[in-house]
Design a protein around this motif. Structure first.
Motif, PDB file in Angstrom:
ATOM      1  N   GLN A 128      49.720  42.932  45.745  1.00 30.29           N
ATOM      2  CA  GLN A 128      48.958  41.934  44.992  1.00 30.29           C
ATOM      3  C   GLN A 128      47.695  41.538  45.742  1.00 30.29           C
ATOM      4  OE1 GLN A 128      49.718  40.849  41.873  1.00 30.29           O
ATOM      5  NE2 GLN A 128      47.726  39.850  41.947  1.00 30.29           N
ATOM      6  N   ASP A 169      44.074  41.862  44.313  1.00 24.26           N
ATOM      7  CA  ASP A 169      43.172  40.707  44.254  1.00 24.26           C
ATOM      8  C   ASP A 169      41.850  41.003  44.961  1.00 24.26           C
ATOM      9  OD1 ASP A 169      45.131  39.358  42.884  1.00 24.26           O
ATOM     10  OD2 ASP A 169      45.856  38.238  44.623  1.00 24.26           O
ATOM     11  N   THR A 209      39.795  43.257  42.742  1.00 19.73           N
ATOM     12  CA  THR A 209      39.209  42.491  41.627  1.00 19.73           C
ATOM     13  C   THR A 209      38.022  41.658  42.110  1.00 19.73           C
ATOM     14  OG1 THR A 209      41.376  42.368  40.537  1.00 19.73           O
ATOM     15  CG2 THR A 209      39.688  40.786  39.843  1.00 19.73           C
TER      16      THR A 209
END
Length: 424
Positions: free
Chosen positions: A134, A138, A141
């Protein structure tokens, strides 16, 4: 390993089956009744009891060997060796069984602890793996968003810089145009004022001849302080210098007009006349009226020029004010966007480092998980099978111990009562 484990399970199953069948046969009611009739009574001799004990020992050895089968089981092999020995009694065999049971329980506790460790380690590694995945996602992104924002800021900064350059160019061009228009206005006012003055002088000169009442003499020359002192002391004032300017009128001539006059050359000689000259009052009135009309035209032109100049200057000043405000606003926006771009670039670099660190840690976790699989997969896969097998083996050993304990008890009590009768 799988084939070896299957062989162990098969051997243990055969061992448990042999023990169970042996115990079942020995504890059967018919067998017990048979043993009461066939085995020696209380009056039998000790030699007969020893022979029965040897026979029981031999039967127990056969059971252990049948349970062990062809596999190498150290605990059962040791028990079989003890039963095969001549000096060893049932007490030693029972002690070996107790020790083997303790060892099996310890092995099971070790397997249970290892299983709990493996499950906990797998859960922790999986949680960490998900967290790192994750984190990488993240970071990616954030990197994509920051990259897009930086590209947009770069375009906006370029547009602001181009706008400021164009604005500065427009201001410079407007200033140059305003200066040119102002110079033309000043030239026009100067020329028109001089022309008006010349026309006024001409009108006054005509009035001096044709309309003396309308003539306005030039103002007397003001003497300086030094000249007044000289006159008061009885001296003579210096002569008045002749007027200069255009044709001796005292009207200053513009540089352009002077240059034009110099190019014209000397005027032609006057024509010859006949007789005495008479004033032409009517013609002079028409000329004076024309001069007045010309003066009005000049005044109108000057007034219009002044209005246009005033409006042009006001428009220019407004443009300068608006341009200055816009340039200040654009410069402030350029500074803010440049600062924001620098901050985003720093954030982009930080997210890149974070992604790199998370990816490296994720790789380490995945390698650790592979190590856990190599260490734990076999145990987790066969834990219940091993647990069941140990439980069955312990149960069988405890039953065998019970049988041997009964045999040992019968041997001690045989002198008073029969082995099978006491055990019954």
């Amino acid at each position: 390993k799988t084939q070896e484990w299957e062989e162990i399970k098969k051997t243990r199953a055969e061992e448990l089956l042999a023990l169970a069948e042996t115990i079942k046969v020995l504890n059967d009611d018919d067998a017990l009744e048979l043993f009461k009739k066939t085995l020696p009574s209380a009056s039998a001799s000790f030699v007969q009891v020893q022979v029965s004990a040897k026979a029981q020992k031999a039967r127990a050895l056969d059971i252990i060997r049948a349970a062990a089968g062809g596999s190498r089981t150290p605990g059962l092999d040791l028990i079989a060796l003890a039963l095969n020995g001549k000096a060893a009694g049932f007490e030693k065999v029972i002690a070996l069984i107790d020790e083997l049971v303790v060892n099996l329980k310890k092995e099971q506790e070790g397997d249970d602890a290892k299983k709990e460790y493996c499950n906990t380690a797998f859960d922790e590694a999986d949680d960490k793996k998900k967290g790192l995945e994750q984190s990488v996602k993240d970071s990616e992104t954030a990197i994509d968003e920051l990259t897009g924002s930086i590209e947009q800021l770069v375009a906006e900064i370029a547009a602001l810089q181009d706008g400021i350059k164009k604005l500065d160019k427009a201001v410079a061009e407007a200033t140059e145009q305003r200066q040119k228009e102002n110079a033309e206005y000043k030239d026009l006012i100067a020329s028109d004022s001089t022309a008006k003055e010349v026309l006024g002088w001409a009108k006054n000169r005509l009035n001096k001849f044709y309309n003396p009442k309308l003539y306005r003499p030039p103002p007397e020359r003001q003497m300086s302080e030094e000249e007044r002192i000289t006159v008061n002391m009885g001296g003579t004032a210096p002569p008045t210098p002749p007027p200069g300017g255009i044709a001796g009128t005292g009207i200053a001539v513009l540089a352009q007009v002077s240059a034009h006059a110099q190019r014209r050359g000397a005027p032609p000689p006057p024509p010859e006349t006949w007789g005495a000259y008479q004033k032409k009052s009517e013609e002079s009135n028409g000329v004076i009226a024309m001069i007045n009309l010309l003066i009005k035209d000049l005044e109108k032109e000057m007034t219009e020029a002044e209005v246009e100049e005033k409006h042009a200057q006001a428009d220019y000043e407004k443009m300068m004010t608006d341009s200055a405000d816009k340039r200040a606003t654009d410069s402030k926006a350029l500074t803010e966007k440049s600062s924001a771009k620098a901050d985003m670039e720093a954030q982009l670099e930080a997210h890149g480092e974070q992604k790199k660190a998370s990816a490296a840690e994720l790789m380490a976790v995945m390698k650790y998980t592979q190590t856990l699989h190599a260490e734990c997969d076999w145990l987790l896969q066969y834990h219940e099978v091993r647990k069941t097998a140990r439980a069955d083996e312990i149960d069988s050993l405890q039953k065998a111990k019970a049988v041997l304990s009964g045999a040992d008890f019968a041997l001690v009590q045989t002198r008073a009562r029969g082995f099978l009768r006491r055990s019954a």
